[in-house]
Write a protein that holds these residues in place. Structure first.
Motif, PDB file in Angstrom:
ATOM      1  N   HIS A   1      -8.966 -12.734  -2.800  1.00 20.96           N
ATOM      2  CA  HIS A   1      -7.840 -12.965  -2.073  1.00 20.96           C
ATOM      3  C   HIS A   1      -6.668 -11.800  -2.419  1.00 20.96           C
ATOM      4  CE1 HIS A   1      -9.546 -16.460  -0.488  1.00 20.96           C
ATOM      5  NE2 HIS A   1      -9.892 -16.832  -1.518  1.00 20.96           N
ATOM      6  N   GLU A   2      -7.074 -11.437  -3.806  1.00 19.02           N
ATOM      7  CA  GLU A   2      -6.129 -10.386  -4.433  1.00 19.02           C
ATOM      8  C   GLU A   2      -5.926  -9.132  -3.371  1.00 19.02           C
ATOM      9  OE1 GLU A   2      -6.775 -13.239  -7.670  1.00 19.02           O
ATOM     10  OE2 GLU A   2      -8.083 -12.382  -5.905  1.00 19.02           O
ATOM     11  N   TRP A   3      -7.309  -8.706  -3.144  1.00 19.96           N
ATOM     12  CA  TRP A   3      -7.540  -7.583  -2.325  1.00 19.96           C
ATOM     13  C   TRP A   3      -6.883  -7.843  -0.842  1.00 19.96           C
ATOM     14  CZ3 TRP A   3      -8.561  -2.880  -1.070  1.00 19.96           C
ATOM     15  CH2 TRP A   3      -9.245  -2.529   0.302  1.00 19.96           C
ATOM     16  N   ILE A   4      -6.982  -9.023  -0.312  1.00 16.61           N
ATOM     17  CA  ILE A   4      -6.204  -9.005   0.989  1.00 16.61           C
ATOM     18  C   ILE A   4      -5.116  -8.945   0.869  1.00 16.61           C
ATOM     19  CG2 ILE A   4      -6.196 -11.100   2.966  1.00 16.61           C
ATOM     20  CD1 ILE A   4      -8.978 -11.708   2.414  1.00 16.61           C
ATOM     21  N   ASP A   5      -4.419  -9.534  -0.329  1.00 17.77           N
ATOM     22  CA  ASP A   5      -2.981  -9.551  -0.206  1.00 17.77           C
ATOM     23  C   ASP A   5      -2.362  -8.123  -0.263  1.00 17.77           C
ATOM     24  OD1 ASP A   5      -2.773 -12.522  -0.315  1.00 17.77           O
ATOM     25  OD2 ASP A   5      -2.759 -12.733  -2.503  1.00 17.77           O
ATOM     26  N   THR A   6      -3.159  -7.325  -0.628  1.00 15.58           N
ATOM     27  CA  THR A   6      -2.540  -5.867  -0.964  1.00 15.58           C
ATOM     28  C   THR A   6      -2.245  -5.423   0.519  1.00 15.58           C
ATOM     29  OG1 THR A   6      -4.908  -4.798  -1.077  1.00 15.58           O
ATOM     30  CG2 THR A   6      -3.608  -5.543  -2.984  1.00 15.58           C
ATOM     31  N   GLY A   7      -3.190  -5.914   1.523  1.00 17.45           N
ATOM     32  CA  GLY A   7      -3.056  -5.550   2.949  1.00 17.45           C
ATOM     33  C   GLY A   7      -3.387  -4.001   3.043  1.00 17.45           C
ATOM     34  N   SER A   8      -4.370  -3.407   2.178  1.00 20.48           N
ATOM     35  CA  SER A   8      -4.672  -1.909   2.245  1.00 20.48           C
ATOM     36  C   SER A   8      -6.016  -1.698   2.698  1.00 20.48           C
ATOM     37  CB  SER A   8      -4.511  -1.462   0.689  1.00 20.48           C
ATOM     38  OG  SER A   8      -5.408  -2.132  -0.099  1.00 20.48           O
ATOM     39  N   ALA A   9      -6.754  -2.508   3.627  1.00 21.82           N
ATOM     40  CA  ALA A   9      -7.810  -2.093   4.228  1.00 21.82           C
ATOM     41  C   ALA A   9      -7.605  -1.193   5.300  1.00 21.82           C
ATOM     42  CB  ALA A   9      -8.629  -3.559   4.770  1.00 21.82           C
ATOM     43  N   LYS A  10      -8.597  -0.197   5.363  1.00 22.00           N
ATOM     44  CA  LYS A  10      -8.412   0.785   6.532  1.00 22.00           C
ATOM     45  C   LYS A  10      -9.180   0.608   7.825  1.00 22.00           C
ATOM     46  CE  LYS A  10      -6.082   3.483   3.686  1.00 22.00           C
ATOM     47  NZ  LYS A  10      -4.605   3.542   3.832  1.00 22.00           N
ATOM     48  N   PRO A  11      -8.951   0.669   8.640  1.00 19.34           N
ATOM     49  CA  PRO A  11      -9.728   0.521   9.980  1.00 19.34           C
ATOM     50  C   PRO A  11     -11.127   1.100   9.832  1.00 19.34           C
ATOM     51  CG  PRO A  11      -8.171   1.981  10.642  1.00 19.34           C
ATOM     52  CD  PRO A  11      -7.741   1.634   9.393  1.00 19.34           C
TER      53      PRO A  11
END
Length: 294
Positions: A123-133
Motif C-alpha cells: 500500500h505504501e508503494w501504491i501511495d507513491t503513485g510512481s508505477a510506470k506504464p
C-alpha cells in the motif's frame, strides 16, 4: 634391500593416508549433504527463488516485446470489432491494472531484497503513485480513446486503501479516462472481479478484456491446475482475439493454485508445494516424471 622395503612401506603408508583422506572427504560431503537436506527453508530462501522472474521481467527484451505484441495485436482486433459492432450499447474494454497497464516490479524487487511478503509495503508503494506504464499500454489506450471506446480499469487494488494513490498515478501518467467512474477497485466484501465486469456489461458492449491472469477474463470452476487448464481449452479461440493476456512470472493466481490458495504455510511447505508438480527428465530411466511421483 632395506631401502626398497622402506620405500614400499612408505608407499603403503601414503596410500593408506590418501585413502583415509578421501574417505574422510566423502563422509564430510555426506554430512554436508545431510545438513543441506535438513536445513529449513526460510522466508529469505523463498524470496531468492523469485530473483530470476523479477530480473527477467525488468531487464529482458523479450518481456517488452511480448507486451508490444499483445497491444499491437489488440489494435488490429479492436478495429475489426468496431467495424462490425452493432447495437445500442457503447463498446467498452476492461483492463486489469497491475502488470497489465502499470509496472509494479520495483515492489517485487523490494520484497526480494528485504525478504518481505505481500502485503508488506504494498500500500505504501501504491501511495507513491510512481508505477510506470508497461510497454505499449499508453499508446493503445490513447488509440482506443480516440476510437470512442469506453475504458474501464478493473483492479483488485483496495478501494478503501488504494484509490487515492492509484488515481494520482494514472492522472500523472495522463492515462485516458482515469477517473472515479472508470477506475473500479475492489470493495471490502467483494470476491473476484466478475461483479464489476457485470456492472460494465449493464450499459456497455464489452468487446475486449486485458490482463496478466486468467481471472482477469473469467473464473474457472475450481482453483486447481486441472480446472485452469480446462478453462484455457474452453477459451482457446478467445486468446489473441477477445482476450489479450500478458506475461507475469512474478506472482498471480497460478502461484496461489500451487498452495491450494493458502499462503499462510511455513516456508518449507511452500517450497515443497512449488516443486511438487514439476515435470523433469530422469537420465537414469530416460523418462519424464513429476516431482510427486514415488
Amino acid at each position: 634391500m632395506k631401502k626398497i622395503i622402506a620405500s614400499s612401506a612408505l608407499v603403503v603408508l601414503l596410500s593408506g593416508t590418501t585413502g583415509m583422506a578421501q574417505s574422510n572427504e566423502a563422509f564430510a560431503s555426506q554430512d554436508a549433504t545431510k545438513e543441506i537436506q535438513n536445513e529449513k527453508v526460510t522466508k529469505a530462501d523463498l524470496a531468492e527463488q523469485n530473483v530470476m522472474s523479477v530480473a527477467w521481467y525488468q531487464t529482458s527484451a523479450e518481456a517488452k516485446a511480448l507486451y508490444l505484441q499483445g497491444y499491437n495485436t489488440a489494435k488490429d482486433k479492436l478495429d475489426e470489432k468496431l467495424k462490425h459492432h452493432k447495437g445500442k450499447k457503447k463498446p467498452a474494454i476492461v483492463l486489469d491494472l497491475d502488470e497489465t497497464v502499470l509496472d509494479n516490479s520495483p515492489y517485487q524487487a523490494y520484497a526480494i531484497l528485504k525478504h518481505k511478503t505481500y502485503p508488506e509495503g504494498w500500500h505504501e508503494w501504491i501511495d507513491t503513485g510512481s508505477a510506470k506504464p508497461v510497454y505499449g499500454a499508453k499508446s493503445f489506450l490513447k488509440y482506443a480513446d480516440k476510437k470512442g471506446v469506453e475504458i474501464f480499469y478493473v483492479t483488485d487494488r483496495s478501494e478503501k486503501e488504494d484509490f487515492k494513490g492509484t488515481l494520482k498515478n494514472m492522472k500523472d501518467l495522463k492515462m485516458p479516462q482515469a477517473n472515479k467512474e472508470h477506475l473500479l477497485l475492489k470493495g471490502e466484501n467483494e470476491k473476484g472481479k466478475e461483479q464489476r465486469r457485470e456492472k460494465v456489461r449493464e450499459n456497455h458492449d464489452l468487446i475486449m478484456l486485458f490482463g496478466d491472469n486468467i481471472l482477469d477474463f473469467d473464473e474457472p470452476k475450481e482453483s486447481t491446475l486441472k480446472s485452469r487448464t480446462k478453462f484455457i481449452e474452453k477459451h482457446k479461440e478467445d486468446f489473441g482475439d477477445k482476450y489479450i493476456i500478458f506475461p507475469n512470472p512474478m506472482y498471480g493466481s497460478w502461484e496461489a493454485t500451487l498452495y491450494g490458495g493458502n499462503f499462510a504455510q511455513s516456508p518449507d511447505k511452500l517450497d515443497q508445494l512449488r516443486k511438487q508438480p514439476l515435470t523433469y527428465f530422469d537420465p537414469a530411466t530416460k523418462t519424464t516424471k513429476t516431482s510427486n511421483e514415488k
